[in-house]
Design a protein around this motif. Structure first.
Motif, PDB file in Angstrom:
ATOM      1  N   ALA A  65       0.833  -1.206   0.000  1.00  9.53           N
ATOM      2  CA  ALA A  65       0.000   0.000   0.000  1.00  9.53           C
ATOM      3  C   ALA A  65       0.865   1.252   0.000  1.00  9.53           C
ATOM      4  N   GLU A  66       1.987   1.203   0.713  1.00 10.27           N
ATOM      5  CA  GLU A  66       2.900   2.351   0.757  1.00 10.27           C
ATOM      6  C   GLU A  66       3.469   2.645  -0.625  1.00 10.27           C
ATOM      7  N   MET A  67       3.862   1.582  -1.349  1.00  9.75           N
ATOM      8  CA  MET A  67       4.393   1.761  -2.692  1.00  9.75           C
ATOM      9  C   MET A  67       3.329   2.332  -3.625  1.00  9.75           C
ATOM     10  N   GLU A  68       2.115   1.817  -3.528  1.00  9.85           N
ATOM     11  CA  GLU A  68       1.038   2.302  -4.393  1.00  9.85           C
ATOM     12  C   GLU A  68       0.746   3.774  -4.138  1.00  9.85           C
ATOM     13  N   GLN A  69       0.772   4.175  -2.881  1.00  8.12           N
ATOM     14  CA  GLN A  69       0.474   5.566  -2.545  1.00  8.12           C
ATOM     15  C   GLN A  69       1.545   6.520  -3.066  1.00  8.12           C
ATOM     16  N   SER A  70       2.786   6.024  -3.165  1.00  7.07           N
ATOM     17  CA  SER A  70       3.880   6.887  -3.624  1.00  7.07           C
ATOM     18  C   SER A  70       4.059   6.858  -5.140  1.00  7.07           C
ATOM     19  N   LEU A  71       3.252   6.044  -5.837  1.00  9.53           N
ATOM     20  CA  LEU A  71       3.395   5.897  -7.285  1.00  9.53           C
ATOM     21  C   LEU A  71       3.036   7.193  -8.000  1.00  9.53           C
ATOM     22  N   GLN A  72       3.886   7.584  -8.952  1.00  8.14           N
ATOM     23  CA  GLN A  72       3.646   8.772  -9.759  1.00  8.14           C
ATOM     24  C   GLN A  72       3.602   8.386 -11.229  1.00  8.14           C
ATOM     25  N   ASP A  73       2.873   9.178 -12.006  1.00 12.20           N
ATOM     26  CA  ASP A  73       2.793   8.916 -13.440  1.00 12.20           C
ATOM     27  C   ASP A  73       4.119   9.261 -14.107  1.00 12.20           C
ATOM     28  N   ALA A  74       4.610   8.329 -14.933  1.00  7.45           N
ATOM     29  CA  ALA A  74       5.816   8.602 -15.720  1.00  7.45           C
ATOM     30  C   ALA A  74       5.406   9.265 -17.029  1.00  7.45           C
ATOM     31  N   SER A  75       6.255  10.139 -17.538  1.00  7.13           N
ATOM     32  CA  SER A  75       5.943  10.818 -18.795  1.00  7.13           C
ATOM     33  C   SER A  75       6.044   9.833 -19.957  1.00  7.13           C
ATOM     34  N   ASP A  76       5.361  10.157 -21.053  1.00  7.35           N
ATOM     35  CA  ASP A  76       5.449   9.321 -22.251  1.00  7.35           C
ATOM     36  C   ASP A  76       6.883   9.242 -22.747  1.00  7.35           C
ATOM     37  N   GLN A  77       7.609  10.351 -22.632  1.00  6.55           N
ATOM     38  CA  GLN A  77       8.994  10.381 -23.110  1.00  6.55           C
ATOM     39  C   GLN A  77       9.856   9.387 -22.340  1.00  6.55           C
ATOM     40  N   VAL A  78       9.678   9.338 -21.023  1.00  3.02           N
ATOM     41  CA  VAL A  78      10.448   8.395 -20.204  1.00  3.02           C
ATOM     42  C   VAL A  78      10.038   6.962 -20.535  1.00  3.02           C
ATOM     43  N   GLY A  79       8.733   6.729 -20.653  1.00  2.00           N
ATOM     44  CA  GLY A  79       8.260   5.389 -20.983  1.00  2.00           C
ATOM     45  C   GLY A  79       8.783   4.905 -22.317  1.00  2.00           C
ATOM     46  N   ASP A  80       8.800   5.787 -23.320  1.00  2.00           N
ATOM     47  CA  ASP A  80       9.310   5.417 -24.637  1.00  2.00           C
ATOM     48  C   ASP A  80      10.799   5.079 -24.572  1.00  2.00           C
ATOM     49  N   ALA A  81      11.552   5.868 -23.806  1.00  2.00           N
ATOM     50  CA  ALA A  81      12.994   5.628 -23.701  1.00  2.00           C
ATOM     51  C   ALA A  81      13.276   4.290 -23.020  1.00  2.00           C
ATOM     52  N   ILE A  82      12.534   3.989 -21.953  1.00  3.80           N
ATOM     53  CA  ILE A  82      12.721   2.717 -21.253  1.00  3.80           C
ATOM     54  C   ILE A  82      12.424   1.556 -22.190  1.00  3.80           C
ATOM     55  N   LYS A  83      11.316   1.661 -22.914  1.00  2.00           N
ATOM     56  CA  LYS A  83      10.927   0.587 -23.832  1.00  2.00           C
ATOM     57  C   LYS A  83      11.964   0.398 -24.935  1.00  2.00           C
ATOM     58  N   GLU A  84      12.449   1.509 -25.491  1.00  2.00           N
ATOM     59  CA  GLU A  84      13.429   1.417 -26.568  1.00  2.00           C
ATOM     60  C   GLU A  84      14.745   0.835 -26.062  1.00  2.00           C
ATOM     61  N   GLY A  85      15.210   1.304 -24.900  1.00  2.00           N
ATOM     62  CA  GLY A  85      16.455   0.779 -24.348  1.00  2.00           C
ATOM     63  C   GLY A  85      16.356  -0.697 -24.032  1.00  2.00           C
ATOM     64  N   PHE A  86      15.220  -1.101 -23.470  1.00  3.05           N
ATOM     65  CA  PHE A  86      14.993  -2.505 -23.134  1.00  3.05           C
ATOM     66  C   PHE A  86      14.940  -3.370 -24.384  1.00  3.05           C
ATOM     67  N   ALA A  87      14.188  -2.926 -25.393  1.00  2.00           N
ATOM     68  CA  ALA A  87      13.982  -3.736 -26.594  1.00  2.00           C
ATOM     69  C   ALA A  87      15.220  -3.815 -27.469  1.00  2.00           C
ATOM     70  N   LEU A  88      15.968  -2.714 -27.566  1.00  2.00           N
ATOM     71  CA  LEU A  88      17.108  -2.655 -28.482  1.00  2.00           C
ATOM     72  C   LEU A  88      18.439  -2.900 -27.796  1.00  2.00           C
ATOM     73  N   GLY A  89      18.428  -3.099 -26.467  1.00  2.00           N
ATOM     74  CA  GLY A  89      19.683  -3.319 -25.758  1.00  2.00           C
ATOM     75  C   GLY A  89      20.564  -2.085 -25.744  1.00  2.00           C
ATOM     76  N   LYS A  90      19.960  -0.924 -25.422  1.00  2.00           N
ATOM     77  CA  LYS A  90      20.687   0.338 -25.404  1.00  2.00           C
ATOM     78  C   LYS A  90      20.758   0.892 -23.977  1.00  2.00           C
ATOM     79  N   VAL A  91      21.906   1.481 -23.648  1.00  2.00           N
ATOM     80  CA  VAL A  91      22.097   2.090 -22.335  1.00  2.00           C
ATOM     81  C   VAL A  91      21.263   3.368 -22.242  1.00  2.00           C
ATOM     82  N   LEU A  92      20.632   3.578 -21.090  1.00  2.00           N
ATOM     83  CA  LEU A  92      19.842   4.777 -20.854  1.00  2.00           C
ATOM     84  C   LEU A  92      20.640   5.799 -20.056  1.00  2.00           C
ATOM     85  N   SER A  93      20.505   7.052 -20.433  1.00  2.00           N
ATOM     86  CA  SER A  93      21.004   8.162 -19.630  1.00  2.00           C
ATOM     87  C   SER A  93      19.792   8.793 -18.960  1.00  2.00           C
ATOM     88  N   LEU A  94      19.818   8.931 -17.634  1.00  2.00           N
ATOM     89  CA  LEU A  94      18.631   9.408 -16.929  1.00  2.00           C
ATOM     90  C   LEU A  94      18.993  10.060 -15.605  1.00  2.00           C
TER      91      LEU A  94
END
Length: 242
Positions: free
Chosen positions: A137-166
């Motif tokens: 419950a504590e984790m759920e309460q602290s959850l924040q929406d991630a931006s589309d830009q961040v989500g796209d970068a995570i997906k691309e880095g994960f799928a293509l095997g690329k290092v993320l700068s963040l």
């Protein structure tokens, strides 16, 4: 018009290629605000992903996707197929009493529409997505929406095997710049985590995706490591493949 990330640009290119019209490279470069050389590199990357791009020798030239590609009248990229397959798996977990044995059949049908090489790549990506228990419950309460830009970068880095700068914000609010290899994605509903190698700590780490900011994909690549290399970071959080 500038497209905000390579992933957005590739999605836009693929959408145009799926249309009935031939795509003129000069028009694409102008519309996306990049050079012809960049468009050629993007097309090569789409080909590497399994998109069957062919040249059109008609008036004006150009390129297009080979006719008849995709699932029936729907054309899916590998990432779109992965999203769909994982969504089906998550539905099985959320409502197992409603699946009625159809999920595996649907998954097989989706996979069978791709080449053998693409099927293997989709399976490999899916094996790097793991499902754990529900977040506290504590984790759920602290959850924040991630931006589309961040989500796209995570997906691309994960799928293509690329290092993320963040930039990463910890639970105390302190921010640090990170170079991070997203080897696995872990879901403790509704919280997503990226599990991988943190260059700052030179060690395996688990980062909450909603605490990532200003994420972008670098040109540096990594080779996915086995889950056992990161299992210690998940002590007390048993997971399974999606």
């Amino acid at each position: 018009m500038k497209i905000r990330s390579r992933l957005d640009r590739l999605d836009r290119l693929e959408s145009w290629l799926k249309s009935d019209d031939t795509l003129l490279l000069s028009d694409a470069a102008e519309e996306l605000g990049v050079s012809l050389r960049t468009i050629h590199r993007d097309l090569d990357l789409l080909r590497d992903r399994g998109v069957p791009i062919e040249s059109d020798r008609g008036r004006g030239g150009g390129v297009r996707v080979s006719r008849g590609w995709g699932i029936g009248r729907i054309s899916l990229t590998r990432m779109e197929a992965l999203d769909l397959l994982v969504g089906i798996a998550l539905n099985d977990i959320a409502a197992p009493h409603l699946r009625m044995g159809r999920s595996r059949t649907i998954q097989r049908k989706i996979l069978s529409s791709f080449s053998a090489q693409d099927q293997q790549r989709i399976r490999e990506m899916r094996q790097r997505i793991r499902i754990g228990g529900r977040a506290s419950a504590e984790m759920e309460q602290s959850l924040q929406d991630a931006s589309d830009q961040v989500g796209d970068a995570i997906k691309e880095g994960f799928a293509l095997g690329k290092v993320l700068s963040l930039t990463y914000r910890d639970r105390e609010g302190a921010q640090t710049a990170r170079l991070f290899e997203p080897h696995f994605l872990v879901l403790n509903q509704p919280v997503w985590y990226a599990v991988g190698w943190d260059h700052l700590r030179d060690a395996p780490r688990t980062l909450r995706t909603d605490r990532m900011q200003d994420a972008r994909v670098t040109d540096d690549s990594f080779t996915p490591r086995p889950w056992d290399d990161f299992a210690a970071t998940q002590d007390g959080n048993p997971t399974r493949e999606a």
